[in-house]
Design a protein around this motif. Structure first.
Motif, mmCIF file in Angstrom:
data_model
loop_
_atom_site.group_PDB
_atom_site.id
_atom_site.type_symbol
_atom_site.label_atom_id
_atom_site.label_comp_id
_atom_site.label_asym_id
_atom_site.label_seq_id
_atom_site.Cartn_x
_atom_site.Cartn_y
_atom_site.Cartn_z
ATOM 1 N N PRO A 40 40.720 -2.902 -10.201
ATOM 2 C CA PRO A 40 42.053 -2.330 -10.455
ATOM 3 C C PRO A 40 42.094 -1.441 -11.689
ATOM 4 C CG PRO A 40 42.250 -4.620 -9.792
ATOM 5 C CD PRO A 40 40.780 -4.353 -9.947
ATOM 6 N N GLU A 41 41.291 -1.751 -12.693
ATOM 7 C CA GLU A 41 41.300 -0.928 -13.906
ATOM 8 C C GLU A 41 40.656 0.435 -13.700
ATOM 9 O OE1 GLU A 41 40.215 -4.071 -13.627
ATOM 10 O OE2 GLU A 41 38.245 -4.342 -14.582
ATOM 11 N N ASP A 42 40.079 0.681 -12.529
ATOM 12 C CA ASP A 42 39.567 2.013 -12.207
ATOM 13 C C ASP A 42 40.682 2.941 -11.728
ATOM 14 O OD1 ASP A 42 36.701 0.398 -10.757
ATOM 15 O OD2 ASP A 42 36.847 1.346 -12.736
ATOM 16 N N THR A 43 41.860 2.414 -11.539
ATOM 17 C CA THR A 43 43.000 3.223 -11.104
ATOM 18 C C THR A 43 43.305 4.290 -12.143
ATOM 19 O OG1 THR A 43 43.964 1.425 -9.801
ATOM 20 C CG2 THR A 43 45.454 3.181 -10.552
ATOM 21 N N ALA A 44 43.292 5.546 -11.705
ATOM 22 C CA ALA A 44 43.507 6.665 -12.609
ATOM 23 C C ALA A 44 43.497 7.956 -11.802
ATOM 24 C CB ALA A 44 42.405 6.721 -13.676
ATOM 25 N N VAL A 45 43.868 9.029 -12.457
ATOM 26 C CA VAL A 45 43.617 10.365 -11.912
ATOM 27 C C VAL A 45 42.234 10.788 -12.395
ATOM 28 C CG1 VAL A 45 44.356 12.759 -11.800
ATOM 29 C CG2 VAL A 45 46.064 10.928 -11.895
ATOM 30 N N TYR A 46 41.391 11.186 -11.463
ATOM 31 C CA TYR A 46 40.018 11.590 -11.777
ATOM 32 C C TYR A 46 39.925 13.109 -11.759
ATOM 33 C CZ TYR A 46 38.394 6.792 -11.554
ATOM 34 O OH TYR A 46 38.187 5.458 -11.821
ATOM 35 N N TYR A 47 39.314 13.647 -12.810
ATOM 36 C CA TYR A 47 39.192 15.086 -12.980
ATOM 37 C C TYR A 47 37.730 15.495 -13.005
ATOM 38 C CZ TYR A 47 44.072 14.869 -14.515
ATOM 39 O OH TYR A 47 45.430 14.662 -14.592
ATOM 40 N N CYS A 48 37.429 16.549 -12.281
ATOM 41 C CA CYS A 48 36.102 17.158 -12.320
ATOM 42 C C CYS A 48 36.067 18.175 -13.465
ATOM 43 C CB CYS A 48 35.849 17.844 -10.979
ATOM 44 S SG CYS A 48 34.303 18.730 -10.847
ATOM 45 N N PHE B 146 32.025 27.897 -21.675
ATOM 46 C CA PHE B 146 33.204 27.694 -20.857
ATOM 47 C C PHE B 146 33.389 26.205 -20.573
ATOM 48 C CE2 PHE B 146 30.759 26.726 -17.139
ATOM 49 C CZ PHE B 146 29.688 27.604 -17.098
ATOM 50 N N ASP B 147 34.591 25.870 -20.148
ATOM 51 C CA ASP B 147 34.959 24.475 -19.892
ATOM 52 C C ASP B 147 36.084 24.505 -18.872
ATOM 53 O OD1 ASP B 147 36.407 21.768 -21.883
ATOM 54 O OD2 ASP B 147 35.103 21.711 -20.125
ATOM 55 N N TYR B 148 35.758 24.209 -17.616
ATOM 56 C CA TYR B 148 36.736 24.302 -16.542
ATOM 57 C C TYR B 148 37.036 22.918 -15.974
ATOM 58 C CZ TYR B 148 35.624 29.281 -16.631
ATOM 59 O OH TYR B 148 35.430 30.576 -17.021
ATOM 60 N N TRP B 149 38.281 22.790 -15.474
ATOM 61 C CA TRP B 149 38.750 21.505 -14.966
ATOM 62 C C TRP B 149 39.334 21.648 -13.567
ATOM 63 C CZ3 TRP B 149 38.304 16.951 -17.732
ATOM 64 C CH2 TRP B 149 37.898 17.086 -19.061
ATOM 65 N N GLY B 150 39.170 20.594 -12.776
ATOM 66 C CA GLY B 150 39.849 20.515 -11.500
ATOM 67 C C GLY B 150 41.286 20.051 -11.680
ATOM 68 N N GLN B 151 42.001 19.997 -10.577
ATOM 69 C CA GLN B 151 43.413 19.655 -10.631
ATOM 70 C C GLN B 151 43.636 18.140 -10.676
ATOM 71 O OE1 GLN B 151 41.769 20.428 -7.941
ATOM 72 N NE2 GLN B 151 42.390 18.999 -6.337
ATOM 73 N N GLY B 152 42.616 17.380 -10.396
ATOM 74 C CA GLY B 152 42.720 15.925 -10.434
ATOM 75 C C GLY B 152 42.955 15.323 -9.056
ATOM 76 N N THR B 153 42.402 14.149 -8.851
ATOM 77 C CA THR B 153 42.624 13.419 -7.609
ATOM 78 C C THR B 153 42.915 11.956 -7.950
ATOM 79 O OG1 THR B 153 41.715 12.914 -5.408
ATOM 80 C CG2 THR B 153 40.138 12.945 -7.234
ATOM 81 N N GLN B 154 43.939 11.410 -7.323
ATOM 82 C CA GLN B 154 44.371 10.054 -7.641
ATOM 83 C C GLN B 154 43.475 9.031 -6.963
ATOM 84 O OE1 GLN B 154 47.126 8.916 -9.619
ATOM 85 N NE2 GLN B 154 46.115 6.933 -9.304
ATOM 86 N N VAL B 155 43.051 8.060 -7.740
ATOM 87 C CA VAL B 155 42.346 6.890 -7.207
ATOM 88 C C VAL B 155 43.163 5.654 -7.570
ATOM 89 C CG1 VAL B 155 40.295 5.436 -7.417
ATOM 90 C CG2 VAL B 155 40.061 7.925 -7.302
ATOM 91 N N THR B 156 43.535 4.909 -6.567
ATOM 92 C CA THR B 156 44.299 3.680 -6.776
ATOM 93 C C THR B 156 43.531 2.514 -6.167
ATOM 94 O OG1 THR B 156 46.385 4.894 -6.670
ATOM 95 C CG2 THR B 156 46.490 2.505 -6.368
ATOM 96 N N VAL B 157 43.302 1.500 -6.981
ATOM 97 C CA VAL B 157 42.572 0.322 -6.512
ATOM 98 C C VAL B 157 43.542 -0.849 -6.476
ATOM 99 C CG1 VAL B 157 40.598 -1.203 -6.865
ATOM 100 C CG2 VAL B 157 40.470 1.225 -7.530
ATOM 101 N N SER B 158 43.791 -1.301 -5.276
ATOM 102 C CA SER B 158 44.783 -2.372 -5.108
ATOM 103 C C SER B 158 44.544 -3.066 -3.778
ATOM 104 C CB SER B 158 46.191 -1.789 -5.146
ATOM 105 O OG SER B 158 47.147 -2.802 -4.867
ATOM 106 N N SER B 159 44.858 -4.354 -3.745
ATOM 107 C CA SER B 159 44.761 -5.087 -2.493
ATOM 108 C C SER B 159 46.118 -5.110 -1.784
ATOM 109 C CB SER B 159 44.280 -6.520 -2.746
ATOM 110 O OG SER B 159 45.121 -7.166 -3.685
#
Length: 121
Positions: A87-95, A108-121
């Protein structure tokens, strides 16, 4: 405008797995250390893992032994295989692409828009 396109986030169960992907433009990817960062609600963004062009890798202590970062130079893609999710891995992950232009020598330093990861039962 440089675009890093992430995919693969979503809902995962505790103990389960997810794989994130990030595609970058070829000229950026070939000159970069590629990384994955994450930001949980109310917390600062943190580096999860990164991989250099020579495939040297770094992992944060919180994911070491559970997550694996890899890169496919032919597809300009970096992956984050996440196993034994918690569950503590729940976050928005950015490339992230962190590098130097081989022609101009400009960093240079570029970022993605982010993707949500939710860990839950």
């Amino acid at each position: 405008q440089v675009q890093l396109v992430e995919s693969g986030g979503g809902l995962g169960q505790p103990g389960g797995s997810l794989r994130l992907s990030c595609v970058a433009p070829r000229n950026i990817f070939s000159s970069s250390t590629m990384g994955w960062h994450r930001q949980a609600p109310g917390k600062q963004r943190e580096l999860v893992a990164d991989i250099t062009r020579r495939r040297d890798t770094f992992y944060s202590d919180s994911v070491k032994g559970r997550f694996t970062i890899s890169r496919d130079d032919a597809k300009n893609t970096v992956y984050l295989q996440m196993n034994n999710l918690q569950p503590e891995d729940t976050a928005v992950y950015y490339c992230n692409a962190d590098g130097t232009d081989p022609v101009s020598a400009q960093a240079f330093d570029y970022w993605g828009q982010g993707t949500q990861v939710t860990v839950s039962s």
